[in-house]
Enzyme design. Structure first.
Site, short mmCIF file in Angstrom:
data_model
loop_
_atom_site.label_atom_id
_atom_site.label_comp_id
_atom_site.label_asym_id
_atom_site.label_seq_id
_atom_site.Cartn_x
_atom_site.Cartn_y
_atom_site.Cartn_z
CE1 TYR A 94 4.32 4.71 22.68
CE2 TYR A 94 3.77 2.63 21.29
CZ TYR A 94 3.59 3.91 22.18
OH TYR A 94 2.22 4.89 22.02
CE LYS A 149 4.06 18.23 31.54
NZ LYS A 149 2.96 19.89 31.62
CG ASP A 161 2.07 21.12 28.44
OD1 ASP A 161 3.31 21.39 28.68
OD2 ASP A 161 1.80 21.88 29.81
CG ASP A 186 1.04 7.25 20.03
OD1 ASP A 186 1.05 7.10 18.42
OD2 ASP A 186 0.33 7.15 20.19
CG ASP A 228 -2.23 10.12 16.07
OD1 ASP A 228 -1.76 9.22 15.12
OD2 ASP A 228 -3.34 9.72 16.55
#
Ligand code: IPM
Ligand code: MN
Length: 329
Positions: A120, A171, A204, A228, A232
Protein backbone atom coordinates in the site's frame (compact mmCIF):
# COMPACT_ATOMS: atom_id res chain seq x y z
CA UNK A 1 -17.94 17.64 26.78
CA UNK A 2 -19.30 16.42 23.43
CA UNK A 3 -17.06 14.33 21.18
CA UNK A 4 -16.02 16.43 18.19
CA UNK A 5 -16.54 14.16 15.20
CA UNK A 6 -15.58 14.85 11.58
CA UNK A 7 -18.08 13.04 9.38
CA UNK A 8 -17.18 11.98 5.84
CA UNK A 9 -20.32 10.33 4.47
CA UNK A 10 -18.62 9.95 1.10
CA UNK A 11 -20.10 8.19 -1.89
CA UNK A 12 -22.88 5.74 -2.69
CA UNK A 13 -24.41 4.16 0.39
CA UNK A 14 -21.88 5.92 2.66
CA UNK A 15 -24.11 8.85 3.71
CA UNK A 16 -27.13 6.54 4.21
CA UNK A 17 -25.38 4.21 6.62
CA UNK A 18 -23.58 7.01 8.47
CA UNK A 19 -26.82 8.83 9.12
CA UNK A 20 -28.20 5.70 10.83
CA UNK A 21 -24.95 5.24 12.80
CA UNK A 22 -25.22 8.81 14.14
CA UNK A 23 -28.91 8.36 15.06
CA UNK A 24 -28.16 5.12 16.92
CA UNK A 25 -25.15 6.53 18.81
CA UNK A 26 -27.17 9.57 19.88
CA UNK A 27 -30.13 7.42 20.92
CA UNK A 28 -27.70 5.38 23.03
CA UNK A 29 -26.66 8.56 24.81
CA UNK A 30 -23.57 9.67 22.92
CA UNK A 31 -22.94 13.41 22.97
CA UNK A 32 -21.67 14.13 19.47
CA UNK A 33 -20.72 17.46 17.95
CA UNK A 34 -20.46 16.59 14.24
CA UNK A 35 -19.10 18.47 11.26
CA UNK A 36 -19.73 17.21 7.73
CA UNK A 37 -16.85 17.14 5.29
CA UNK A 38 -17.93 17.00 1.65
CA UNK A 39 -15.32 14.58 0.34
CA UNK A 40 -15.38 11.58 -1.96
CA UNK A 41 -15.63 10.69 -5.63
CA UNK A 42 -18.66 12.97 -6.07
CA UNK A 43 -16.63 15.96 -4.89
CA UNK A 44 -13.73 15.08 -7.17
CA UNK A 45 -16.13 15.04 -10.12
CA UNK A 46 -17.50 18.43 -9.02
CA UNK A 47 -14.29 20.40 -8.63
CA UNK A 48 -11.30 18.04 -8.63
CA UNK A 49 -10.87 18.15 -4.85
CA UNK A 50 -9.78 14.88 -3.14
CA UNK A 51 -8.21 15.60 0.26
CA UNK A 52 -6.25 18.85 0.29
CA UNK A 53 -3.50 19.27 2.90
CA UNK A 54 -5.47 22.13 4.53
CA UNK A 55 -8.46 19.83 5.00
CA UNK A 56 -6.22 17.17 6.49
CA UNK A 57 -4.93 19.78 8.93
CA UNK A 58 -8.52 20.72 9.81
CA UNK A 59 -9.32 17.07 10.50
CA UNK A 60 -6.54 16.93 13.09
CA UNK A 61 -8.61 19.15 15.38
CA UNK A 62 -11.32 16.47 15.78
CA UNK A 63 -11.54 13.68 18.34
CA UNK A 64 -12.32 11.13 15.63
CA UNK A 65 -13.35 10.76 12.01
CA UNK A 66 -16.38 8.70 10.97
CA UNK A 67 -16.35 7.68 7.32
CA UNK A 68 -19.07 5.95 5.29
CA UNK A 69 -17.48 4.83 2.04
CA UNK A 70 -15.58 6.50 -0.76
CA UNK A 71 -15.21 5.70 -4.42
CA UNK A 72 -17.39 5.90 -7.46
CA UNK A 73 -17.16 4.14 -10.85
CA UNK A 74 -16.81 7.42 -12.79
CA UNK A 75 -13.46 8.18 -11.13
CA UNK A 76 -10.38 6.21 -12.26
CA UNK A 77 -9.19 3.56 -9.76
CA UNK A 78 -6.79 4.83 -7.15
CA UNK A 79 -7.63 8.54 -7.29
CA UNK A 80 -9.94 8.53 -4.28
CA UNK A 81 -8.53 5.38 -2.64
CA UNK A 82 -4.97 6.72 -2.60
CA UNK A 83 -5.76 10.42 -2.50
CA UNK A 84 -8.26 10.30 0.33
CA UNK A 85 -8.43 7.07 2.30
CA UNK A 86 -4.77 6.04 2.15
CA UNK A 87 -3.64 9.64 2.51
CA UNK A 88 -5.63 9.87 5.74
CA UNK A 89 -4.32 6.52 6.99
CA UNK A 90 -0.71 7.44 6.23
CA UNK A 91 -0.67 11.11 7.20
CA UNK A 92 -2.59 10.59 10.45
CA UNK A 93 -0.39 7.55 11.13
CA UNK A 94 -3.39 5.25 11.61
CA UNK A 95 -1.11 2.25 11.79
CA UNK A 96 -3.59 -0.25 13.20
CA UNK A 97 -6.57 -1.42 11.21
CA UNK A 98 -8.72 -3.33 13.66
CA UNK A 99 -11.43 -5.58 12.22
CA UNK A 100 -13.46 -7.68 14.67
CA UNK A 101 -15.71 -10.55 13.63
CA UNK A 102 -18.52 -12.39 15.38
CA UNK A 103 -19.40 -15.70 13.76
CA UNK A 104 -22.97 -17.03 13.64
CA UNK A 105 -21.99 -19.53 16.39
CA UNK A 106 -20.89 -16.67 18.64
CA UNK A 107 -17.13 -17.14 18.23
CA UNK A 108 -15.35 -13.79 18.22
CA UNK A 109 -11.97 -13.02 16.73
CA UNK A 110 -10.19 -9.92 15.54
CA UNK A 111 -7.77 -9.18 12.72
CA UNK A 112 -5.12 -6.52 13.18
CA UNK A 113 -4.04 -5.31 9.78
CA UNK A 114 -0.88 -3.21 9.45
CA UNK A 115 -2.21 -0.03 7.87
CA UNK A 116 0.64 2.20 6.70
CA UNK A 117 3.15 0.03 4.82
CA UNK A 118 3.48 -3.04 2.60
CA UNK A 119 2.32 -2.82 -1.00
CA UNK A 120 0.00 0.00 0.00
CA UNK A 121 2.98 2.34 0.47
CA UNK A 122 2.90 2.82 -3.28
CA UNK A 123 6.51 2.04 -4.08
CA UNK A 124 7.03 1.23 -7.75
CA UNK A 125 6.36 2.62 -11.16
CA UNK A 126 6.41 2.08 -14.90
CA UNK A 127 9.19 1.93 -17.43
CA UNK A 128 8.36 2.31 -21.13
CA UNK A 129 4.67 2.43 -20.28
CA UNK A 130 2.36 1.41 -23.07
CA UNK A 131 5.08 -0.21 -25.18
CA UNK A 132 5.74 -3.89 -25.83
CA UNK A 133 8.69 -3.61 -23.43
CA UNK A 134 6.70 -2.17 -20.60
CA UNK A 135 7.80 -2.86 -17.04
CA UNK A 136 5.64 -2.30 -13.97
CA UNK A 137 6.96 -2.81 -10.46
CA UNK A 138 4.99 -2.60 -7.22
CA UNK A 139 7.16 -2.93 -4.17
CA UNK A 140 6.33 -3.73 -0.58
CA UNK A 141 7.73 -1.47 2.10
CA UNK A 142 8.35 -3.15 5.45
CA UNK A 143 10.13 -1.36 8.25
CA UNK A 144 11.20 -2.90 11.51
CA UNK A 145 9.43 -0.12 13.38
CA UNK A 146 6.24 -0.53 11.34
CA UNK A 147 6.06 -4.28 11.80
CA UNK A 148 7.05 -4.08 15.45
CA UNK A 149 4.48 -1.53 16.55
CA UNK A 150 1.75 -3.53 14.86
CA UNK A 151 2.91 -6.86 16.29
CA UNK A 152 3.28 -5.31 19.73
CA UNK A 153 -0.30 -4.04 19.51
CA UNK A 154 -1.28 -7.62 18.68
CA UNK A 155 0.44 -9.00 21.77
CA UNK A 156 -1.12 -6.34 23.99
CA UNK A 157 -4.58 -7.08 22.60
CA UNK A 158 -4.12 -10.85 22.87
CA UNK A 159 -2.99 -10.44 26.47
CA UNK A 160 -6.29 -8.74 27.30
CA UNK A 161 -8.33 -11.57 25.76
CA UNK A 162 -9.56 -14.77 27.31
CA UNK A 163 -7.34 -17.27 25.50
CA UNK A 164 -4.36 -14.91 25.15
CA UNK A 165 -3.76 -16.30 21.69
CA UNK A 166 -2.07 -14.48 18.81
CA UNK A 167 -1.58 -15.77 15.25
CA UNK A 168 0.83 -14.20 12.79
CA UNK A 169 -0.34 -14.55 9.19
CA UNK A 170 2.14 -14.01 6.36
CA UNK A 171 3.70 -15.87 3.45
CA UNK A 172 7.20 -16.51 4.76
CA UNK A 173 7.79 -19.42 2.38
CA UNK A 174 7.74 -17.10 -0.62
CA UNK A 175 8.14 -13.55 0.71
CA UNK A 176 11.50 -14.43 2.19
CA UNK A 177 12.53 -10.82 2.87
CA UNK A 178 9.44 -9.13 4.26
CA UNK A 179 8.18 -12.39 5.75
CA UNK A 180 11.50 -12.91 7.46
CA UNK A 181 11.41 -9.44 8.98
CA UNK A 182 7.85 -10.00 10.24
CA UNK A 183 8.59 -13.44 11.63
CA UNK A 184 11.81 -12.40 13.40
CA UNK A 185 10.10 -9.35 14.86
CA UNK A 186 7.17 -11.48 16.00
CA UNK A 187 9.47 -13.96 17.73
CA UNK A 188 11.50 -11.22 19.40
CA UNK A 189 8.45 -9.39 20.72
CA UNK A 190 6.91 -12.71 21.86
CA UNK A 191 9.69 -13.08 24.43
CA UNK A 192 8.24 -10.06 26.26
CA UNK A 193 4.79 -11.70 26.44
CA UNK A 194 5.43 -15.21 27.77
CA UNK A 195 1.77 -15.61 28.76
CA UNK A 196 0.57 -15.17 25.17
CA UNK A 197 0.29 -18.34 23.13
CA UNK A 198 1.44 -17.83 19.55
CA UNK A 199 0.81 -19.49 16.21
CA UNK A 200 1.83 -18.87 12.62
CA UNK A 201 -0.16 -19.53 9.41
CA UNK A 202 0.67 -18.90 5.79
CA UNK A 203 -2.01 -16.63 4.35
CA UNK A 204 -3.34 -19.23 1.91
CA UNK A 205 -3.80 -21.75 4.71
CA UNK A 206 -5.41 -19.04 6.83
CA UNK A 207 -8.03 -18.61 4.09
CA UNK A 208 -9.02 -22.26 4.55
CA UNK A 209 -9.09 -21.99 8.35
CA UNK A 210 -11.14 -18.77 8.22
CA UNK A 211 -13.83 -20.78 6.47
CA UNK A 212 -13.42 -24.25 7.97
CA UNK A 213 -12.04 -23.73 11.45
CA UNK A 214 -12.14 -20.06 12.52
CA UNK A 215 -12.35 -20.95 16.21
CA UNK A 216 -8.59 -21.48 16.17
CA UNK A 217 -8.24 -17.69 15.99
CA UNK A 218 -8.59 -15.13 18.74
CA UNK A 219 -6.28 -12.33 17.59
CA UNK A 220 -4.63 -12.33 14.16
CA UNK A 221 -1.89 -9.93 13.10
CA UNK A 222 -0.88 -9.53 9.47
CA UNK A 223 0.47 -7.19 6.82
CA UNK A 224 -1.55 -4.59 4.94
CA UNK A 225 -2.52 -6.46 1.77
CA UNK A 226 -3.02 -9.84 3.41
CA UNK A 227 -5.17 -8.08 6.00
CA UNK A 228 -7.24 -6.39 3.31
CA UNK A 229 -8.05 -9.69 1.64
CA UNK A 230 -8.42 -11.75 4.78
CA UNK A 231 -10.85 -9.30 6.39
CA UNK A 232 -13.20 -9.42 3.41
CA UNK A 233 -13.17 -13.18 3.89
CA UNK A 234 -13.70 -12.69 7.62
CA UNK A 235 -16.69 -10.49 6.84
CA UNK A 236 -18.13 -13.11 4.51
CA UNK A 237 -17.88 -15.93 7.08
CA UNK A 238 -19.21 -13.72 9.84
CA UNK A 239 -22.56 -13.20 8.17
CA UNK A 240 -21.75 -10.82 5.34
CA UNK A 241 -19.81 -7.67 4.69
CA UNK A 242 -22.86 -5.64 5.78
CA UNK A 243 -21.90 -6.42 9.38
CA UNK A 244 -18.12 -5.87 9.24
CA UNK A 245 -16.87 -2.85 11.17
CA UNK A 246 -13.39 -1.39 11.38
CA UNK A 247 -11.21 1.08 13.19
CA UNK A 248 -8.14 2.77 11.71
CA UNK A 249 -6.32 3.60 14.90
CA UNK A 250 -3.53 5.91 15.88
CA UNK A 251 -2.95 4.22 19.25
CA UNK A 252 -0.51 6.97 20.28
CA UNK A 253 -3.36 9.48 19.86
CA UNK A 254 -1.12 11.97 18.08
CA UNK A 255 -3.95 12.38 15.54
CA UNK A 256 -7.64 11.44 15.38
CA UNK A 257 -8.48 7.84 14.51
CA UNK A 258 -10.82 6.98 11.66
CA UNK A 259 -13.75 4.58 11.87
CA UNK A 260 -15.47 3.05 8.85
CA UNK A 261 -17.44 0.01 7.77
CA UNK A 262 -15.34 -2.51 5.79
CA UNK A 263 -17.79 -2.41 2.87
CA UNK A 264 -17.49 0.00 -0.03
CA UNK A 265 -19.82 2.57 -1.55
CA UNK A 266 -21.95 -0.07 -3.37
CA UNK A 267 -23.11 2.28 -6.15
CA UNK A 268 -25.45 -0.42 -7.49
CA UNK A 269 -27.75 -0.12 -4.47
CA UNK A 270 -27.10 3.51 -3.49
CA UNK A 271 -30.10 5.70 -2.83
CA UNK A 272 -32.55 2.80 -2.79
CA UNK A 273 -32.74 2.34 0.97
CA UNK A 274 -31.25 -1.14 0.70
CA UNK A 275 -27.89 -0.67 2.43
CA UNK A 276 -27.30 -2.54 5.66
CA UNK A 277 -26.32 0.13 8.21
CA UNK A 278 -25.12 -2.37 10.85
CA UNK A 279 -21.42 -2.23 9.87
CA UNK A 280 -21.49 1.56 10.15
CA UNK A 281 -23.32 1.39 13.50
CA UNK A 282 -20.76 -1.10 14.85
CA UNK A 283 -17.94 1.12 13.57
CA UNK A 284 -19.56 3.90 15.59
CA UNK A 285 -19.43 1.63 18.65
CA UNK A 286 -15.70 1.10 18.05
CA UNK A 287 -15.30 4.88 17.85
CA UNK A 288 -17.13 5.49 21.13
CA UNK A 289 -15.08 2.80 22.84
CA UNK A 290 -11.80 4.30 21.61
CA UNK A 291 -12.98 7.71 22.85
CA UNK A 292 -13.50 6.23 26.32
CA UNK A 293 -17.30 6.14 26.14
CA UNK A 294 -17.28 2.43 26.88
CA UNK A 295 -20.80 2.08 28.27
CA UNK A 296 -22.43 3.88 25.35
CA UNK A 297 -20.36 1.78 22.96
CA UNK A 298 -21.61 -1.37 24.68
CA UNK A 299 -25.23 -0.18 24.42
CA UNK A 300 -24.79 0.39 20.69
CA UNK A 301 -23.14 -3.02 20.22
CA UNK A 302 -25.77 -4.83 22.26
CA UNK A 303 -28.53 -3.16 20.24
CA UNK A 304 -27.11 -4.81 17.10
CA UNK A 305 -27.41 -8.29 18.60
CA UNK A 306 -29.88 -10.47 16.74
CA UNK A 307 -30.56 -7.84 14.09
CA UNK A 308 -31.42 -9.33 10.67
CA UNK A 309 -28.34 -9.40 8.43
CA UNK A 310 -30.27 -8.11 5.44
CA UNK A 311 -33.34 -6.05 4.67
CA UNK A 312 -34.21 -2.41 3.97
CA UNK A 313 -32.06 0.20 5.73
CA UNK A 314 -35.09 1.71 7.44
CA UNK A 315 -36.22 -1.62 8.84
CA UNK A 316 -32.80 -2.48 10.26
CA UNK A 317 -32.41 1.04 11.67
CA UNK A 318 -35.80 0.83 13.36
CA UNK A 319 -34.94 -2.56 14.87
CA UNK A 320 -31.62 -1.29 16.28
CA UNK A 321 -33.23 1.89 17.63
CA UNK A 322 -36.00 -0.24 19.13
CA UNK A 323 -33.41 -2.30 20.98
CA UNK A 324 -31.79 0.88 22.28
CA UNK A 325 -35.05 2.21 23.74
CA UNK A 326 -35.86 -1.23 25.19
CA UNK A 327 -32.44 -1.40 26.80
CA UNK A 328 -33.05 2.03 28.33
CA UNK A 329 -36.16 0.84 30.20
C1 IPM B 1 -10.55 -1.46 2.75
C2 IPM B 1 -10.70 -1.06 1.32
C3 IPM B 1 -9.54 -0.15 0.97
C4 IPM B 1 -8.27 -0.91 1.17
C5 IPM B 1 -9.60 0.45 -0.46
C6 IPM B 1 -10.89 1.18 -0.71
C7 IPM B 1 -8.41 1.36 -0.72
O1 IPM B 1 -10.76 -2.16 0.48
O2 IPM B 1 -10.59 -0.58 3.62
O3 IPM B 1 -10.39 -2.65 3.03
O4 IPM B 1 -7.83 -1.65 0.27
O5 IPM B 1 -7.69 -0.79 2.24
MN1 MN C 1 -10.70 -4.05 1.55
Amino acid sequence: MPHKIAVIGGDGIGPEVISVALDVMRAAGADLDTTDFRLGGFRYLEDGVVLPDETLEELRAYDAILLGAVGTPEVPPGVIERGLLLKARFELDLYINLRPFVLPDGHEFVVIRENTEGTYAGEGGFLRKGTAHEIATQGSVNTRKGAERCIRYGFELAQSRERKHLTLVHKTNVLTFSGDLWERTFEEVAVEYPDVETAYNHVDAACIYFVEDPTRYEVVVTDNLFGDILTDLGGAVAGGIGLASSANLNPDRSAPSLFEPVHGSAPDIAGQGLANPTAAVLSGAMMLEFLGDVETAERVRAACDGIPSSGPTEEIATAILGNISQGAQ
